[in-house]
Design a protein around this motif. Sequence first.
Motif, PDB file in Angstrom:
ATOM      1  N   TRP A   8      16.536 106.121 -33.089  1.00  0.00           N
ATOM      2  CA  TRP A   8      15.118 106.243 -33.430  1.00  0.00           C
ATOM      3  C   TRP A   8      14.401 107.335 -32.630  1.00  0.00           C
ATOM      4  O   TRP A   8      13.462 107.931 -33.113  1.00  0.00           O
ATOM      5  CB  TRP A   8      14.394 104.902 -33.222  1.00  0.00           C
ATOM      6  N   CYS A   9      14.824 107.561 -31.383  1.00  0.00           N
ATOM      7  CA  CYS A   9      14.086 108.457 -30.480  1.00  0.00           C
ATOM      8  C   CYS A   9      14.809 109.764 -30.184  1.00  0.00           C
ATOM      9  O   CYS A   9      14.187 110.677 -29.636  1.00  0.00           O
ATOM     10  CB  CYS A   9      13.817 107.754 -29.151  1.00  0.00           C
ATOM     11  N   GLY A  10      16.096 109.831 -30.464  1.00  0.00           N
ATOM     12  CA  GLY A  10      16.863 111.024 -30.141  1.00  0.00           C
ATOM     13  C   GLY A  10      17.494 110.927 -28.763  1.00  0.00           C
ATOM     14  O   GLY A  10      17.457 109.875 -28.127  1.00  0.00           O
ATOM     15  N   PRO A  11      18.084 112.027 -28.268  1.00  0.00           N
ATOM     16  CA  PRO A  11      18.802 112.003 -26.989  1.00  0.00           C
ATOM     17  C   PRO A  11      17.863 111.719 -25.813  1.00  0.00           C
ATOM     18  O   PRO A  11      16.789 112.323 -25.706  1.00  0.00           O
ATOM     19  CB  PRO A  11      19.383 113.418 -26.881  1.00  0.00           C
ATOM     20  N   ARG A  12      18.295 110.782 -24.963  1.00  0.00           N
ATOM     21  CA  ARG A  12      17.547 110.426 -23.746  1.00  0.00           C
ATOM     22  C   ARG A  12      18.554 110.149 -22.629  1.00  0.00           C
ATOM     23  O   ARG A  12      19.703 109.809 -22.879  1.00  0.00           O
ATOM     24  CB  ARG A  12      16.706 109.163 -23.969  1.00  0.00           C
ATOM     25  N   ASP A  13      18.082 110.259 -21.376  1.00  0.00           N
ATOM     26  CA  ASP A  13      18.939 109.919 -20.243  1.00  0.00           C
ATOM     27  C   ASP A  13      19.348 108.448 -20.305  1.00  0.00           C
ATOM     28  O   ASP A  13      18.553 107.589 -20.687  1.00  0.00           O
ATOM     29  CB  ASP A  13      18.214 110.178 -18.929  1.00  0.00           C
ATOM     30  N   GLN A  14      20.541 108.197 -19.840  1.00  0.00           N
ATOM     31  CA  GLN A  14      21.095 106.841 -19.860  1.00  0.00           C
ATOM     32  C   GLN A  14      20.221 105.855 -19.086  1.00  0.00           C
ATOM     33  O   GLN A  14      20.195 104.668 -19.385  1.00  0.00           O
ATOM     34  CB  GLN A  14      22.520 106.897 -19.304  1.00  0.00           C
ATOM     35  N   GLN A  15      19.446 106.335 -18.116  1.00  0.00           N
ATOM     36  CA  GLN A  15      18.586 105.460 -17.318  1.00  0.00           C
ATOM     37  C   GLN A  15      17.522 104.750 -18.153  1.00  0.00           C
ATOM     38  O   GLN A  15      16.976 103.743 -17.724  1.00  0.00           O
ATOM     39  CB  GLN A  15      17.885 106.260 -16.224  1.00  0.00           C
ATOM     40  N   GLU A  16      17.223 105.259 -19.345  1.00  0.00           N
ATOM     41  CA  GLU A  16      16.234 104.610 -20.208  1.00  0.00           C
ATOM     42  C   GLU A  16      16.816 103.424 -20.968  1.00  0.00           C
ATOM     43  O   GLU A  16      16.079 102.693 -21.629  1.00  0.00           O
ATOM     44  CB  GLU A  16      15.674 105.610 -21.231  1.00  0.00           C
ATOM     45  N   PHE A  17      18.133 103.233 -20.868  1.00  0.00           N
ATOM     46  CA  PHE A  17      18.812 102.231 -21.683  1.00  0.00           C
ATOM     47  C   PHE A  17      19.396 101.123 -20.817  1.00  0.00           C
ATOM     48  O   PHE A  17      19.623 101.313 -19.626  1.00  0.00           O
ATOM     49  CB  PHE A  17      19.948 102.893 -22.471  1.00  0.00           C
ATOM     50  N   ALA A  18      19.654 100.002 -21.440  1.00  0.00           N
ATOM     51  CA  ALA A  18      20.343  98.893 -20.772  1.00  0.00           C
ATOM     52  C   ALA A  18      21.560  98.516 -21.600  1.00  0.00           C
ATOM     53  O   ALA A  18      21.471  98.383 -22.827  1.00  0.00           O
ATOM     54  CB  ALA A  18      19.419  97.700 -20.634  1.00  0.00           C
TER      55      ALA A  18
END
Length: 93
Positions: A8-18
Amino acid sequence: MFQIDCPWCGPRDQQEFAYAGEAAIKRPENPASLSDAEWADYLFMRTNPRGRHHEQWRHVHGCGQFFDVVRDTVTYRIESVDVPGRPALGDAS
Ligand SMILES: [Zn+2]
């Protein structure tokens, strides 16, 4: 550190995910028919492969959505990102 391509948001740093566990764990159709050992196996036993692994992730510091990832646990390379119940969205590497 690696990046994950949120559907939904595109590429992001892994720190934003769980990490949300192994993907595609199916609840038994008739849990009452299982033995205690079979039920415990469903609840607690997960694979822990060295290499290709089907995982569920959640974009906790973004849209909050859950999605599936196929990731190599040795190289961290992401092979694909998919939304359960939808056709594959393609590679996210
Ligand atoms: Zn997102």
